[in-house]
Design a protein around this motif. Structure first.
Motif, PDB file in Angstrom:
ATOM      1  N   MET A  65       0.844  -1.192   0.000  1.00  0.00           N
ATOM      2  CA  MET A  65       0.000   0.000   0.000  1.00  0.00           C
ATOM      3  C   MET A  65       0.882   1.246   0.000  1.00  0.00           C
ATOM      4  O   MET A  65       1.806   1.371   0.801  1.00  0.00           O
ATOM      5  N   ALA A  66       0.602   2.204  -0.906  1.00  0.00           N
ATOM      6  CA  ALA A  66       1.403   3.414  -0.996  1.00  0.00           C
ATOM      7  C   ALA A  66       1.252   4.261   0.258  1.00  0.00           C
ATOM      8  O   ALA A  66       0.190   4.333   0.859  1.00  0.00           O
ATOM      9  N   LYS A  67       2.371   4.909   0.650  1.00  0.00           N
ATOM     10  CA  LYS A  67       2.358   5.692   1.874  1.00  0.00           C
ATOM     11  C   LYS A  67       1.337   6.816   1.824  1.00  0.00           C
ATOM     12  O   LYS A  67       0.751   7.191   2.835  1.00  0.00           O
ATOM     13  N   ASP A  68       1.115   7.387   0.623  1.00  0.00           N
ATOM     14  CA  ASP A  68       0.190   8.511   0.527  1.00  0.00           C
ATOM     15  C   ASP A  68      -1.266   8.088   0.669  1.00  0.00           C
ATOM     16  O   ASP A  68      -2.153   8.927   0.777  1.00  0.00           O
ATOM     17  N   LYS A  69      -1.522   6.764   0.690  1.00  0.00           N
ATOM     18  CA  LYS A  69      -2.886   6.275   0.859  1.00  0.00           C
ATOM     19  C   LYS A  69      -3.166   5.824   2.286  1.00  0.00           C
ATOM     20  O   LYS A  69      -4.263   5.378   2.583  1.00  0.00           O
ATOM     21  N   LEU A  70      -2.178   5.917   3.160  1.00  0.00           N
ATOM     22  CA  LEU A  70      -2.361   5.468   4.525  1.00  0.00           C
ATOM     23  C   LEU A  70      -3.216   6.449   5.302  1.00  0.00           C
ATOM     24  O   LEU A  70      -3.135   7.663   5.095  1.00  0.00           O
ATOM     25  N   PRO A  71      -4.052   5.945   6.223  1.00  0.00           N
ATOM     26  CA  PRO A  71      -4.788   6.848   7.116  1.00  0.00           C
ATOM     27  C   PRO A  71      -3.811   7.735   7.887  1.00  0.00           C
ATOM     28  O   PRO A  71      -2.686   7.336   8.189  1.00  0.00           O
ATOM     29  N   LYS A  72      -4.237   8.944   8.223  1.00  0.00           N
ATOM     30  CA  LYS A  72      -3.337   9.907   8.852  1.00  0.00           C
ATOM     31  C   LYS A  72      -3.140   9.659  10.344  1.00  0.00           C
ATOM     32  O   LYS A  72      -2.167  10.141  10.922  1.00  0.00           O
ATOM     33  N   ASN A  73      -4.040   8.941  10.976  1.00  0.00           N
ATOM     34  CA  ASN A  73      -3.976   8.806  12.438  1.00  0.00           C
ATOM     35  C   ASN A  73      -3.309   7.500  12.866  1.00  0.00           C
ATOM     36  O   ASN A  73      -3.721   6.850  13.823  1.00  0.00           O
ATOM     37  N   LEU A  74      -2.253   7.106  12.160  1.00  0.00           N
ATOM     38  CA  LEU A  74      -1.554   5.869  12.474  1.00  0.00           C
ATOM     39  C   LEU A  74      -0.234   6.143  13.179  1.00  0.00           C
ATOM     40  O   LEU A  74       0.469   7.104  12.856  1.00  0.00           O
ATOM     41  N   SER A  75       0.120   5.257  14.118  1.00  0.00           N
ATOM     42  CA  SER A  75       1.455   5.308  14.702  1.00  0.00           C
ATOM     43  C   SER A  75       2.445   4.794  13.664  1.00  0.00           C
ATOM     44  O   SER A  75       2.071   4.198  12.651  1.00  0.00           O
ATOM     45  N   GLU A  76       3.744   5.002  13.927  1.00  0.00           N
ATOM     46  CA  GLU A  76       4.759   4.518  12.992  1.00  0.00           C
ATOM     47  C   GLU A  76       4.702   3.002  12.873  1.00  0.00           C
ATOM     48  O   GLU A  76       4.869   2.443  11.783  1.00  0.00           O
ATOM     49  N   GLY A  77       4.448   2.325  13.996  1.00  0.00           N
ATOM     50  CA  GLY A  77       4.330   0.873  13.947  1.00  0.00           C
ATOM     51  C   GLY A  77       3.218   0.421  13.028  1.00  0.00           C
ATOM     52  O   GLY A  77       3.375  -0.537  12.265  1.00  0.00           O
ATOM     53  N   CYS A  78       2.078   1.101  13.074  1.00  0.00           N
ATOM     54  CA  CYS A  78       0.948   0.739  12.216  1.00  0.00           C
ATOM     55  C   CYS A  78       1.231   1.059  10.757  1.00  0.00           C
ATOM     56  O   CYS A  78       0.795   0.332   9.856  1.00  0.00           O
ATOM     57  N   ARG A  79       1.943   2.151  10.500  1.00  0.00           N
ATOM     58  CA  ARG A  79       2.280   2.493   9.117  1.00  0.00           C
ATOM     59  C   ARG A  79       3.090   1.367   8.471  1.00  0.00           C
ATOM     60  O   ARG A  79       2.870   1.005   7.312  1.00  0.00           O
ATOM     61  N   LEU A  80       4.022   0.823   9.227  1.00  0.00           N
ATOM     62  CA  LEU A  80       4.827  -0.267   8.698  1.00  0.00           C
ATOM     63  C   LEU A  80       4.008  -1.544   8.566  1.00  0.00           C
ATOM     64  O   LEU A  80       4.216  -2.323   7.631  1.00  0.00           O
ATOM     65  N   CYS A  81       3.074  -1.766   9.495  1.00  0.00           N
ATOM     66  CA  CYS A  81       2.181  -2.931   9.381  1.00  0.00           C
ATOM     67  C   CYS A  81       1.331  -2.839   8.119  1.00  0.00           C
ATOM     68  O   CYS A  81       1.093  -3.836   7.437  1.00  0.00           O
ATOM     69  N   TYR A  82       0.848  -1.635   7.821  1.00  0.00           N
ATOM     70  CA  TYR A  82       0.040  -1.439   6.615  1.00  0.00           C
ATOM     71  C   TYR A  82       0.824  -1.817   5.363  1.00  0.00           C
ATOM     72  O   TYR A  82       0.260  -2.254   4.367  1.00  0.00           O
ATOM     73  N   GLN A  83       2.144  -1.635   5.412  1.00  0.00           N
ATOM     74  CA  GLN A  83       2.990  -1.963   4.268  1.00  0.00           C
ATOM     75  C   GLN A  83       3.451  -3.419   4.292  1.00  0.00           C
ATOM     76  O   GLN A  83       4.203  -3.847   3.417  1.00  0.00           O
ATOM     77  N   GLY A  84       3.004  -4.165   5.307  1.00  0.00           N
ATOM     78  CA  GLY A  84       3.445  -5.543   5.439  1.00  0.00           C
ATOM     79  C   GLY A  84       4.912  -5.654   5.769  1.00  0.00           C
ATOM     80  O   GLY A  84       5.565  -6.653   5.475  1.00  0.00           O
ATOM     81  N   ALA A  85       5.467  -4.615   6.411  1.00  0.00           N
ATOM     82  CA  ALA A  85       6.911  -4.509   6.600  1.00  0.00           C
ATOM     83  C   ALA A  85       7.365  -4.809   8.020  1.00  0.00           C
ATOM     84  O   ALA A  85       8.503  -4.510   8.378  1.00  0.00           O
ATOM     85  N   LYS A  86       6.484  -5.401   8.839  1.00  0.00           N
ATOM     86  CA  LYS A  86       6.866  -5.712  10.210  1.00  0.00           C
ATOM     87  C   LYS A  86       6.945  -7.217  10.450  1.00  0.00           C
ATOM     88  O   LYS A  86       5.988  -7.948  10.185  1.00  0.00           O
ATOM     89  N   LEU A  87       8.104  -7.645  10.959  1.00  0.00           N
ATOM     90  CA  LEU A  87       8.239  -9.004  11.452  1.00  0.00           C
ATOM     91  C   LEU A  87       7.378  -9.147  12.699  1.00  0.00           C
ATOM     92  O   LEU A  87       7.393  -8.270  13.564  1.00  0.00           O
ATOM     93  N   VAL A  88       6.610 -10.224  12.807  1.00  0.00           N
ATOM     94  CA  VAL A  88       5.819 -10.475  14.009  1.00  0.00           C
ATOM     95  C   VAL A  88       6.611 -11.422  14.905  1.00  0.00           C
ATOM     96  O   VAL A  88       6.828 -12.588  14.556  1.00  0.00           O
ATOM     97  N   LEU A  89       7.069 -10.908  16.047  1.00  0.00           N
ATOM     98  CA  LEU A  89       7.861 -11.697  16.990  1.00  0.00           C
ATOM     99  C   LEU A  89       6.982 -12.086  18.173  1.00  0.00           C
ATOM    100  O   LEU A  89       6.681 -11.266  19.039  1.00  0.00           O
ATOM    101  N   PHE A  90       6.556 -13.332  18.170  1.00  0.00           N
ATOM    102  CA  PHE A  90       5.749 -13.876  19.269  1.00  0.00           C
ATOM    103  C   PHE A  90       6.727 -14.379  20.320  1.00  0.00           C
ATOM    104  O   PHE A  90       7.365 -15.408  20.149  1.00  0.00           O
ATOM    105  N   ILE A  91       6.880 -13.634  21.403  1.00  0.00           N
ATOM    106  CA  ILE A  91       7.987 -13.864  22.333  1.00  0.00           C
ATOM    107  C   ILE A  91       7.690 -14.929  23.382  1.00  0.00           C
ATOM    108  O   ILE A  91       8.584 -15.575  23.893  1.00  0.00           O
ATOM    109  N   THR A  92       6.432 -15.134  23.713  1.00  0.00           N
ATOM    110  CA  THR A  92       6.019 -16.215  24.614  1.00  0.00           C
ATOM    111  C   THR A  92       4.497 -16.316  24.603  1.00  0.00           C
ATOM    112  O   THR A  92       3.801 -15.314  24.397  1.00  0.00           O
ATOM    113  N   GLY A  93       4.003 -17.529  24.833  1.00  0.00           N
ATOM    114  CA  GLY A  93       2.557 -17.711  24.955  1.00  0.00           C
ATOM    115  C   GLY A  93       2.085 -17.632  26.394  1.00  0.00           C
ATOM    116  O   GLY A  93       0.883 -17.657  26.660  1.00  0.00           O
TER     117      GLY A  93
END
Length: 334
Positions: free
Chosen positions: A1-29
């Motif tokens: 998803m292009a950055k210019d199409k992202l909702p404006k009220n997102l944290s930086e973490g969410c912006r990267l999630c929208y781009q599919g650019a975040k590794l999901v580290l499940f640290i413990t159950g």
């Protein structure tokens, strides 16, 4: 998803999630809560395991290939309750920061109100804190430990937000919104592990084709519309967030003959060449690749496979699967 199409009220973490650019580290159950709406599978719930995306790992070093194959720009740390394994969180996050550099953005999700000591330990390696007050604490949120923890985290330089499912009672967070950087609401979803608890509360999916719970969007409406509030639908998570992450992985792991689909899966042909391999190879385009498998089959471009005369070889099929040798989505006999 292009950055210019992202909702404006997102944290930086969410912006990267929208781009599919975040590794999901499940640290413990492991978790010291028993939230009835918890969607974790039996494989992970209350089990001390570590996953990088869907790959089970044991060391920080093993997380690096999983991040590299998707060109990860950051990591989201989740559980279970990550703060029950604080030393492990610090170890893994520090390793990721050292390997990828300080711009590798890391956010952490916790059901606790972190203490000053916990925040101090996290500060060198975590950029963003997402707190998840349990539903039973929402009505008394302003007299809980969360407001003080939020103030401490802000003072120490974290980006701070709250992330909760869309349940009744979100209005109780109104007095807290001004002290936050963001507030995420995740659409409540049906899950196998929490299905019994949802039936007991007379909750049901909106329709047979999705996991979104009927009425959950209405509950989000109690505060949705505030400039700091973002409502994340289950449709978005399935159709955008996961797809973008799969595409990033596919671009880095696909073989020359794998076709990357719009959904981020890969498609290829599989056939049993029998004793005809020497006759089959001249039927392929010059410079084409194929791969011989341990079971005697070959994998190749599925479109070229269709053009090989039927007199050669045996069983043929088109396979669609998640990239990087992931889960098979569909097998189409030919």
């Amino acid at each position: 998803m292009a950055k210019d199409k992202l909702p404006k009220n997102l944290s930086e973490g969410c912006r990267l999630c929208y781009q599919g650019a975040k590794l999901v580290l499940f640290i413990t159950g492991k978790c010291d809560r028993d939230c009835w709406y918890c969607p974790l599978s039996e494989e992970r719930k209350n089990v001390d395991v570590i996953f990088a995306n869907d790959q089970k790992i044991t060391t920080p070093e093993e997380a690096i290939p999983e991040a590299e194959v998707m060109d990860a720009l950051g990591t989201g740390v989740t559980g279970g309750e990550p703060l029950l394994e604080l030393d492990r969180v610090v170890e893994f996050c520090t390793y990721l920061k050292n390997h990828f550099g300080p711009d590798h953005h890391i956010h952490l999700y916790t059901g606790h109100a972190p203490t000053e000591e916990e925040l101090a330990a996290l500060r060198p390696c975590v950029d963003e804190i997402r707190m998840h007050p349990p539903h039973e604490e929402w009505a008394g949120i302003m007299t809980s430990k969360f407001p003080e923890s939020i103030a401490n985290a802000k003072r120490m330089g974290f980006c701070v937000g709250i992330e909760v499912p869309s349940l009744a009672g979100l209005r109780h967070f109104f007095p807290l919104l001004d002290s936050l950087d963001f507030f995420n609401i995740n659409q409540l979803e049906w899950g196998d592990s929490c299905a019994e608890a949802m039936r007991a509360r007379k909750l049901e999916p909106e329709n047979p084709l999705c996991n979104a719970i009927k009425g959950s969007t209405k509950w989000a409406g109690e505060i949705n519309g505030h400039p700091k509030v973002h409502y994340c639908t289950s449709t978005f998570k399935d159709s955008v967030q996961l797809r973008e992450r799969l595409k990033r992985i596919a671009m880095n792991s696909a073989r020359p003959f794998d076709m990357i689909t719009d959904d981020g899966t890969v498609m290829y042909g599989s056939m049993d060449p029998g004793a005809d391999l020497e006759m089959i190879l001249p039927c392929l385009k010059a410079g084409s690749y194929y791969e011989e498998m341990d079971d005697g089959t070959i994998e190749l471009d599925w479109q070229q496979m269709r053009k090989i005369p039927r007199k050669f070889g045996g069983e043929r099929k088109i396979i669609e699967r998640y990239p990087n040798d992931g889960m098979i989505v569909e097998v189409i006999p030919q």
